[in-house]
Design an enzyme around this catalytic site. Structure first.
Site, PDB file in Angstrom:
ATOM      1  CE  LYS A 139      -2.806  -3.793   5.750  1.00 24.46           C
ATOM      2  NZ  LYS A 139      -1.480  -3.681   6.847  1.00 24.46           N
ATOM      3  CD  GLU A 162       4.381   1.778  -7.514  1.00 20.06           C
ATOM      4  OE1 GLU A 162       5.267   0.585  -7.842  1.00 20.06           O
ATOM      5  OE2 GLU A 162       4.870   2.665  -6.788  1.00 20.06           O
ATOM      6  CD  GLU A 175      10.226  -5.384  -6.088  1.00 20.13           C
ATOM      7  OE1 GLU A 175       9.108  -5.973  -5.660  1.00 20.13           O
ATOM      8  OE2 GLU A 175      10.288  -4.193  -6.642  1.00 20.13           O
TER       9      GLU A 175
HETATM   10  P1  ADP Z   1       6.119  -6.911   2.103  1.00 20.83           P
HETATM   11  O1  ADP Z   1       5.934  -8.473   2.102  1.00 20.83           O
HETATM   12  O2  ADP Z   1       7.231  -6.421   1.540  1.00 20.83           O
HETATM   13  O3  ADP Z   1       5.697  -6.428   3.275  1.00 20.83           O
HETATM   14  P2  ADP Z   1       3.596  -6.790   0.814  1.00 20.83           P
HETATM   15  O4  ADP Z   1       3.237  -6.725  -0.553  1.00 20.83           O
HETATM   16  O5  ADP Z   1       3.287  -8.255   1.449  1.00 20.83           O
HETATM   17  O6  ADP Z   1       5.052  -6.433   0.804  1.00 20.83           O
HETATM   18  O7  ADP Z   1       2.858  -5.729   1.602  1.00 20.83           O
HETATM   19  C1  ADP Z   1       2.397  -4.390   1.434  1.00 20.83           C
HETATM   20  C2  ADP Z   1       0.987  -4.100   2.046  1.00 20.83           C
HETATM   21  O8  ADP Z   1      -0.027  -5.017   1.422  1.00 20.83           O
HETATM   22  C3  ADP Z   1       1.133  -4.193   3.602  1.00 20.83           C
HETATM   23  O9  ADP Z   1       0.347  -3.255   3.891  1.00 20.83           O
HETATM   24  C4  ADP Z   1       0.630  -5.634   3.781  1.00 20.83           C
HETATM   25  O10 ADP Z   1      -0.197  -5.545   5.057  1.00 20.83           O
HETATM   26  C5  ADP Z   1      -0.611  -5.646   2.648  1.00 20.83           C
HETATM   27  N1  ADP Z   1      -1.069  -6.948   2.348  1.00 20.83           N
HETATM   28  C6  ADP Z   1      -0.103  -8.123   2.412  1.00 20.83           C
HETATM   29  N2  ADP Z   1      -0.940  -9.284   2.059  1.00 20.83           N
HETATM   30  C7  ADP Z   1      -2.125  -8.711   1.795  1.00 20.83           C
HETATM   31  C8  ADP Z   1      -3.389  -9.392   1.340  1.00 20.83           C
HETATM   32  N3  ADP Z   1      -3.255 -10.672   1.115  1.00 20.83           N
HETATM   33  N4  ADP Z   1      -4.472  -8.703   1.280  1.00 20.83           N
HETATM   34  C9  ADP Z   1      -4.489  -7.464   1.318  1.00 20.83           C
HETATM   35  N5  ADP Z   1      -3.377  -6.711   1.715  1.00 20.83           N
HETATM   36  C10 ADP Z   1      -2.128  -7.327   2.044  1.00 20.83           C
END
Ligand code: ADP
Ligand code: MG
Length: 493
Positions: free
Chosen positions: A182, A257, A389
């Site tokens: 994804k 990571e 961060e």
């Molecule tokens: P940012 O907030 O900077 O976008 P995230 O850690 O939220 O950083 O996003 C990194 C990835 O994790 C993206 O692909 C996002 O769609 C996904 N993501 C965000 N929230 C969730 C969740 N609750 N479960 C699984 N994947 C998630």
């Protein structure tokens, strides 16, 4: 090609079991060019039913069909073919990446080359996966076998979209896993373009599925799915914690990571020009949207004032501009959400420390999520801008007094992804290397990243390692085999 439209606004469906799934009738979400704030693509949302389909396709491909019969050599060849396609289409991919993320085109070109290199590296490793023979007594034989972990759910961020896809897919495929990837909802374009080549290179259906949608829904459904054996995630620490909790229900393997607040440490004896350059490069490359950003710049007191001054002078000359212009050194942030997040930290920072340069929107741009390269100086390591961060072009400069003080401040953080130390004194350099609790330590440089070397963090920067043979290992299980060579009965009862 099947996934993209010909109009200005591209449209993409999800790639499941070798087919493009979800059409215009499905719910879609917009993807932006952060320099113009215009919609450049629309992408079909993968509903939970689509996630289920993708995982089932990956499960089936893992268990039956051609993939388990594909030899390690052939898996390697597939990865080389994919790398070739990426190199042949590098100009297009770099342009799409720059437009979608806002990063300068020159940086995007490096990213695409590194992406191909990553597929090539793991293509080469695919037929070098070996077990060991174990020193058991003479009347037995024992050995280990390395086997793929199964279906890997892979969730990636928006800062290096295609490269992050490669860091996840390449070792997984080399290991013999199947994948449901994804991309970040902000930046799915290049991964979907790549999916358009899977059939041509001969990747069997279901081996790599790419689904799109929001993290909280599509991503969460992937993490919770019982058909997934392992989750590999790169992103924020906050989401990393949610993922670990969700994955606990099915005891999936998890590698993470996450973020960082990496110290970049400058001693008075370091090469001056290289240091000032390295301080800026460490924190401003890719608009500071880098997990290993050297966002805490620790400077020895003796040189502190002069160093801040020199940084400011040089930072003034950083060329902000449109991502596709070749002399641009800094583009806009990736999204409105990220712009707002960084802006709120700029306001917090103004209350906590002194602004040496920057501190707000780059006002020369009428549109786009441009933020000035910002340097906060005289920062206390307890300040929020030194602890949390920010993921933007925001440096905090912190003075220190001697080696022990530098090490204490460097380690006074919940994170432990990376660190750098600048000095001409090799004794001091290696003492700091040993003392700093971080997964990556650079000496007299910051940020060079090689696919051959392990990448990952200590502490709340995550667990597991990517890249190199370490990255492959995370997609392998170890099977222990014991063979009795003695034909006499056990004779216990
Ligand atoms: P940012 O907030 O900077 O976008 P995230 O850690 O939220 O950083 O996003 C990194 C990835 O994790 C993206 O692909 C996002 O769609 C996904 N993501 C965000 N929230 C969730 C969740 N609750 N479960 C699984 N994947 C998630
Ligand atoms: Mg998020």
């Amino acid at each position: 090609m099947a996934g993209s439209g010909k109009n200005d606004v591209r449209s993409y469906r999800n790639f499941i079991n070798g087919q493009w799934v979800g059409g215009t009738a499905d719910e879609t979400f917009p993807v932006y060019d952060p320099s113009t704030e215009e919609v450049i693509a629309r992408v079909a949302v993968a509903s939970s039913a689509s996630v289920d389909r993708a995982v089932n396709a990956a499960r089936t491909a893992f268990e039956t069909g051609p993939w388990p019969q594909t030899t390690p050599q052939d898996r390697g060849r597939l990865l080389f073919k994919l790398a070739d396609k990426i190199r042949q289409n590098a100009a297009l991919l770099a342009e799409l990446e720059a437009r979608n993320t806002g990063k300068p085109i020159v940086e995007a070109e490096y990213d695409i080359a590194d992406t191909a290199t990553c597929f090539e590296y793991y293509g080469g490793l695919a037929n070098k996966i070996m077990g060991q023979v174990l020193p058991v007594p003479a009347n037995a034989l024992s050995f280990t076998m390395k086997e793929p972990v199964g279906v890997a759910g892979q969730i990636i961020p928006w800062n290096y979209p295609l490269m992050m896809a490669a860091w996840k897919l390449a070792p997984a495929l080399a290991a013999g896993c199947t994948c449901v990837l994804k991309p970040a909802e902000q930046t799915p374009i290049t991964a979907m373009e790549m999916a358009g080549w899977f059939e041509e290179i001969g990747l069997p259906p279901g081996v790599v599925n790419i689904i799109n949608g929001m993290g909280e829904t599509t991503g969460a459904a992937l993490v919770a799915h019982p058909g997934v054996d392992k989750i590999a995630f790169t992103g924020s620490a906050a989401v990393g914690k949610i993922i670990v909790k969700s994955a606990a229900d099915t005891l999936k393997r998890v590698t993470l990571e996450l973020g960082g607040k990496s110290p970049n440490i400058f001693f008075a004896d370091a090469d001056w020009e290289a240091s000032v350059d390295g301080a800026l490069f460490g924190v401003f490359i890719n608009q500071g949207e880098v997990c290993s950003a050297g966002s805490r710049i620790l400077v020895e007191k003796k040189i502190y004032s002069k160093f801040v001054e020199a940084m400011v002078e040089k930072a003034k000359r950083i060329k902000l501009g449109a991502p596709l212009e070749r002399d641009t050194k800094m583009g806009p942030l990736v999204s409105k959400e990220q712009y707002d997040r960084v802006s709120s930290y700029l306001e917090i920072g103004k209350k906590e420390a002194r602004v040496a340069i920057g501190g707000g929107r780059a006002k020369q741009f009428g549109k786009g999520y441009y933020v000035e390269p910002t340097i906060f100086c005289d920062v206390n390591n307890n300040a929020r801008i030194a602890r949390e961060e920010i993921f933007g072009p925001v440096a905090t400069v912190i003075p220190f007094d001697g080696e022990a003080d530098a090490i204490r401040i460097a380690n006074d953080t919940p994170y432990g992804l990376a660190a750098a130390v600048w000095t001409r004194d090799i004794y001091k350099a290696f003492r700091v290397v040993k003392a700093v609790r971080a997964g990556i330590v650079w000496v007299n440089h910051m940020q060079p990243t090689y696919v051959e070397a392990p990448w990952g963090g200590y502490k709340q920067s995550g667990f597991g390692r990517e890249l190199g043979p370490w990255g492959l290992e995370e997609y392998l299980e170890t099977k222990q085999v014991f063979v009795n060579l003695d034909e006499t009965p056990i004779g216990w009862y």
